[in-house]
Design a protein around this motif. Structure first.
Motif, PDB file in Angstrom:
ATOM      1  N   ASP A  79       0.855  -1.190   0.000  1.00  0.00           N
ATOM      2  CA  ASP A  79       0.000   0.000   0.000  1.00  0.00           C
ATOM      3  C   ASP A  79       0.893   1.244   0.000  1.00  0.00           C
ATOM      4  O   ASP A  79       1.338   1.712   1.046  1.00  0.00           O
ATOM      5  N   VAL A  80       1.142   1.768  -1.182  1.00  0.00           N
ATOM      6  CA  VAL A  80       2.056   2.908  -1.324  1.00  0.00           C
ATOM      7  C   VAL A  80       1.506   4.139  -0.625  1.00  0.00           C
ATOM      8  O   VAL A  80       2.230   4.837   0.102  1.00  0.00           O
ATOM      9  N   ILE A 119       9.403   2.252  -3.344  1.00  0.00           N
ATOM     10  CA  ILE A 119      10.648   2.933  -2.965  1.00  0.00           C
ATOM     11  C   ILE A 119      10.667   4.351  -3.521  1.00  0.00           C
ATOM     12  O   ILE A 119      11.031   5.307  -2.818  1.00  0.00           O
ATOM     13  N   GLU A 120      10.309   4.507  -4.778  1.00  0.00           N
ATOM     14  CA  GLU A 120      10.357   5.833  -5.391  1.00  0.00           C
ATOM     15  C   GLU A 120       9.404   6.805  -4.714  1.00  0.00           C
ATOM     16  O   GLU A 120       9.735   7.983  -4.528  1.00  0.00           O
ATOM     17  N   ALA A 121       8.221   6.324  -4.317  1.00  0.00           N
ATOM     18  CA  ALA A 121       7.251   7.202  -3.662  1.00  0.00           C
ATOM     19  C   ALA A 121       7.745   7.624  -2.276  1.00  0.00           C
ATOM     20  O   ALA A 121       7.622   8.800  -1.887  1.00  0.00           O
ATOM     21  N   VAL A 122       8.316   6.693  -1.529  1.00  0.00           N
ATOM     22  CA  VAL A 122       8.829   7.029  -0.198  1.00  0.00           C
ATOM     23  C   VAL A 122      10.068   7.909  -0.326  1.00  0.00           C
ATOM     24  O   VAL A 122      10.282   8.827   0.469  1.00  0.00           O
ATOM     25  N   ARG A 123      10.891   7.640  -1.328  1.00  0.00           N
ATOM     26  CA  ARG A 123      12.048   8.508  -1.576  1.00  0.00           C
ATOM     27  C   ARG A 123      11.587   9.955  -1.794  1.00  0.00           C
ATOM     28  O   ARG A 123      12.165  10.896  -1.220  1.00  0.00           O
ATOM     29  N   ALA A 124      10.570  10.139  -2.586  1.00  0.00           N
ATOM     30  CA  ALA A 124      10.062  11.487  -2.845  1.00  0.00           C
ATOM     31  C   ALA A 124       9.520  12.116  -1.560  1.00  0.00           C
ATOM     32  O   ALA A 124       9.720  13.315  -1.305  1.00  0.00           O
ATOM     33  N   ALA A 125       8.838  11.324  -0.749  1.00  0.00           N
ATOM     34  CA  ALA A 125       8.275  11.842   0.499  1.00  0.00           C
ATOM     35  C   ALA A 125       9.372  12.201   1.495  1.00  0.00           C
ATOM     36  O   ALA A 125       9.209  13.113   2.303  1.00  0.00           O
TER      37      ALA A 125
END
Length: 245
Positions: A79-80, A119-125
């Motif tokens: 769940d991104v 990973i990319e979404a959490v990296r951005a956050a």
């Protein structure tokens, strides 16, 4: 190892510690004690459940000890949106480092895009905050799968790749750490390794330091490039220093 050797290992390992309390029964009092130990280390960071980040911020404010927390932990769900929300809340509360569990079940099903999206979404956050991606290498098990997960995490913006949650039957192993270090070296990126799960003795720290020295060079291991995620290891390292004093 001799007392002198143990003390040498302890001097190198203590500054690399992410002093950790991720027990199911963790309490505010236990986290307060963890922070006191961290200040007396010195250690790189404390790593706690998100609900304890504000207490750590109060206890550690003004010190060099960083505050790390975990998201998507320990199951490595997919769940991104929920994980990004969890990340943002932790950062607002004072977290400076985020340890994200890779959706490793998805990766094992061959769904690389699912893992990459997380990973990319959490990296951005995270913005400038340090992102460590937990691969759960004991479950991935196969060397080729560990190598693939390492490359995926690094390509998707991980600042560190981390062996384990410490919640699986098999946690950190030197074999997995060697594969991860090779992936970091071959990537050409200034990324780091966090070894977590099952580190209890001075000899455990010595094993991973020697591995890093061999694969990355004797000057590579520092708090910016290597962490040892442990709680019981702290007492062993401090005792080694006391014996040699």
């Amino acid at each position: 190892m001799t007392a002198t050797t143990d003390a040498t290992v302890a001097a190198r390992a203590l500054p690399l510690l992410d002093l950790t309390d991720l027990g199911e029964a963790s309490t505010e009092a236990a986290v307060a004690a963890l922070c006191r130990d961290a200040l007396g280390g010195p250690v790189a960071a404390v790593c706690v459940w998100p609900r304890f980040v504000p207490a750590c911020r109060q206890a550690l404010g003004g010190s060099a000890v960083r505050i790390a927390t975990v998201v998507n932990f320990p199951d490595g769900g997919e769940d991104v949106e929920a994980t990004v929300a969890e990340t943002r809340a932790a950062l607002r509360d004072g977290a400076e480092e985020v340890d994200l569990v890779l959706p490793y079940h998805a990766l094992m099903r061959g769904e690389e895009a699912t893992a990459r999206a997380m990973i990319e979404a959490v990296r951005a956050a995270c913005g400038p905050a340090c992102l460590k991606v937990i691969l759960e290498t004991g479950t991935l098990a196969e060397p080729a799968m560990i190598a693939a997960a390492s490359r995926l995490a690094l390509d998707s913006g991980a600042d560190f790749i981390k062996t384990s949650t410490g919640k699986s039957p098999v946690s950190a192993t030197p074999e997995a750490a060697a594969i991860m270090l090779a992936a970091i070296r071959d990537s050409g990126q200034p990324a780091g390794l966090k070894v977590s799960g099952g580190l209890r003795r001075v000899a455990d720290a010595a094993t991973y330091l020697a591995l890093a020295d061999r694969l990355m060079g004797p000057d590579w291991a520092s708090p910016a490039t290597m962490r040892l995620g442990a709680s019981s290891l702290y007492g062993a390292l401090k005792a080694a220093q006391a014996v040699a004093a």
